[in-house]
Design an enzyme around this catalytic site. Structure first.
Site, short mmCIF file in Angstrom:
data_model
loop_
_atom_site.label_atom_id
_atom_site.label_comp_id
_atom_site.label_asym_id
_atom_site.label_seq_id
_atom_site.Cartn_x
_atom_site.Cartn_y
_atom_site.Cartn_z
N ASN A 160 33.93 44.46 34.11
CA ASN A 160 33.42 43.25 33.42
C ASN A 160 34.53 42.25 33.07
OD1 ASN A 160 34.36 44.91 31.37
ND2 ASN A 160 32.74 44.37 29.94
N GLU A 260 38.09 52.76 24.69
CA GLU A 260 37.26 51.64 24.22
C GLU A 260 35.94 51.80 24.94
OE1 GLU A 260 35.24 48.67 24.65
OE2 GLU A 260 36.90 47.48 25.45
N CYS A 294 31.23 44.57 26.09
CA CYS A 294 30.97 45.68 25.15
C CYS A 294 30.76 45.15 23.74
CB CYS A 294 32.14 46.65 25.14
SG CYS A 294 32.52 47.30 26.74
N GLU A 469 43.75 48.07 20.89
CA GLU A 469 44.46 47.31 21.93
C GLU A 469 44.75 45.92 21.41
OE1 GLU A 469 41.71 47.70 25.33
OE2 GLU A 469 43.05 49.25 26.04
C1 SIN Z 1 34.87 44.31 26.58
O1 SIN Z 1 33.79 43.98 26.93
O2 SIN Z 1 35.13 45.50 26.43
C2 SIN Z 1 36.00 43.35 26.29
C3 SIN Z 1 35.59 42.14 25.60
C4 SIN Z 1 36.75 41.32 25.09
O3 SIN Z 1 37.90 41.72 25.15
O4 SIN Z 1 36.48 40.23 24.59
#
Ligand code: SIN
Length: 491
Positions: A160, A260, A294, A469
């Protein structure tokens, strides 16, 4: 093919990158990388297996012997140069993201900036990794701690954010002095390979950053990296189910891990919220990358006093969206990663409608555009027995739930097994502190739906995983603390 489309075809690489060289798979086998909007084949990439992954580990182990001894300042300069090269090639990198992942070009450009920002951030963090000195109970002893690189690491990344999830992990690891074996998702290896090419140009020594591309042997390569005794840390972004599997595999070598994993983000709009702000926040948070992050809002709780007005304003905005291939300049929202993802959204919609939810917008696959497209959807009257409340939809479905009071909505929000991000909108300062403290998540957005930033420690609680992170603590994930006690003789 991608080489005919992107500005700089030199960045399109179709083989793994091991020990400073782009190499084919031993078997000669390849897998097709396709544009999810059109099914067009963009590239044929080497389909490597366990043997090639073992060689990548060997390269990372060998390179670690000298890379761990480099000065933080020299690593900082390498990261800074990598950042500059990303910015110089931003257009091609954005085209690659849009082509292989489907997100609109403007959003892909945003990802390139976001991705490069981790290189910039960790180039600044590298020289600041340090230990502590502490006074001990024994008068003769002097105690200090060192933060040393954990060793060669494996990073397993999702489709993604084909670029940003590589740099968020790699930059922290390199800043700390670790070497890397990266395994990008089979759907989106091109962005990672382009980054490998730029890393080489930036001057990273051979073996420091390796990329193993694989499709058929995905599970075997993942298992090898988790079980390999010389890989000292695994960082994974992906589903909770896969995270649990990898954690089991990593147990045999007691590996350091950061995970994550999935989210099911609550997004709460209280009756004292600024409604325009909340609607814009919901759009930004729910429909970023067509709902495939996510940290996308998955459950939108709206206070009963403002529910109808919020729903009306949300639907007005959603109806202005234009679905289409990422590379079309008029597209505001792209396809899902594949047809299966669109089918999952449809199953959530059908389940909710069968339990009396009402479709305010969308609610059907956009089959005229292709099998991966789903119309941007708003559902009203969603209740806690519906699938879309209990599983991450990972698609363009805004599920609106009505609530009456603060305690009730906090209980609903916290009822999920996962806890990655949560959002709420309120103009009441006491409520802001109270609810931020009550939500069982790793990251909270207050009066904003956009929280991602290299300065923010990204990560979750509960079954969303552990480890952070980005931020200054990002490098901690790639170091181990050594305590040194020195006994000083008196004269
Ligand atoms: C993710 O969808 O895990 C990352 C989203 C983000 O870093 O903004």
């Amino acid at each position: 093919m991608a080489t005919n489309i992107v500005k700089n075809p030199e960045l399109v690489k179709e083989s793994s990158y091991i020990n400073g060289q782009f190499v084919s798979s031993d078997s000669g086998r390849k897998f097709a990388v396709k544009n999810p909007a059109t099914e067009e084949v963009l590239a044929e990439v080497s389909d490597c297996g366990v043997a090639e992954a073992n060689r990548a580990v060997d390269a990372a182990v060998e390179a670690f012997k000298s890379f761990k001894k480099t000065t933080p300042r020299s690593r900082s300069k390498l990261l800074r140069r990598w950042y500059e090269l990303m910015m110089e090639n931003a257009e091609t990198l954005a085209q690659l993201i849009s082509l292989e992942n489907g997100k609109p070009l403007a959003e892909a450009k945003g990802e390139v900036n976001y991705s490069a920002s981790f290189l910039e951030w960790f180039s600044e963090e590298a020289p600041r990794i340090g230990g502590q000195t502490t006074q001990t109970s024994a008068p003769a002893n002097r105690l200090y701690t060192l933060k040393q690189p954990v060793g060669p690491v494996a990073i397993l990344t999702p489709w993604n954010f084909p670029s940003a999830m590589i740099t968020r992990k790699a930059a922290a690891a390199l800043a700390a002095g670790c070497t890397i074996v990266a395994k990008p998702a089979a759907e989106t290896p091109l962005s990672c390979l382009a980054l490998a090419h730029l890393a080489e140009q930036a001057g990273f020594p051979k073996g420091v950053f390796n990329v193993v591309t694989t499709d058929k042997s995905l599970k075997d390569v993942g298992k090898l990296l988790c079980e390999h005794p010389k890989i000292k840390k695994v960082s994974f972004t992906g589903s909770t189910a896969v995270g649990k599997l990898l954690m089991g595999q990593s147990a045999s070598t007691m590996k350091k891990l950061s995970f994550e994993l999935g989210g099911n983000a609550p997004f709460i709009v209280f009756d004292d919220a600024d409604l325009d702000l909340a609607v814009d926040g919901a759009i930004a948070c729910k429909f970023r990358h067509t709902g495939q992050t996510c940290i996308c809002a998955n459950r939108i709780f709206v206070h009963k006093k403002i529910y109808d007005e919020f729903a009306k304003r949300l639907v007005e905005k959603v109806k202005k969206f234009k679905l289409g291939p990422g590379m079309d300049s008029s597209t505001t929202h792209g396809p899902l990663i594949h047809a299966r993802a669109a089918q999952k959204v449809d199953s959530h919609v059908k389940d909710a409608v069968s339990k009396n939810a009402k479709v305010l917008a969308g609610g059907t696959p956009a089959t005229d555009l292709g099998a991966s497209f789903y119309n941007i959807t708003v559902l009203s009257g969603v209740t806690k027995d519906m699938l879309c409340m209990n599983e991450e939809t990972f698609g363009p479905l805004a599920a609106l739930v009505k609530f009456s009071d603060e305690q009730e909505v906090i209980e609903l929000a916290n009822s999920a097994e996962v806890g990655l991000a949560g959002y709420f909108f309120s103009e009441n300062v006491s409520r802001v502190y109270r609810v931020a403290e009550e939500l069982e998540v790793g990251m909270v957005g207050v009066n904003t739906g956009a929280i991602s930033d290299p300065a923010m420690p990204f990560g979750g609680v509960k079954e969303s995983g552990f480890g952070r992170e980005g931020a200054s603590m990002g490098t901690d994930e790639y170091t181990v603390v050594k305590a040194v006690t020195v006994a000083v003789k008196s004269n």
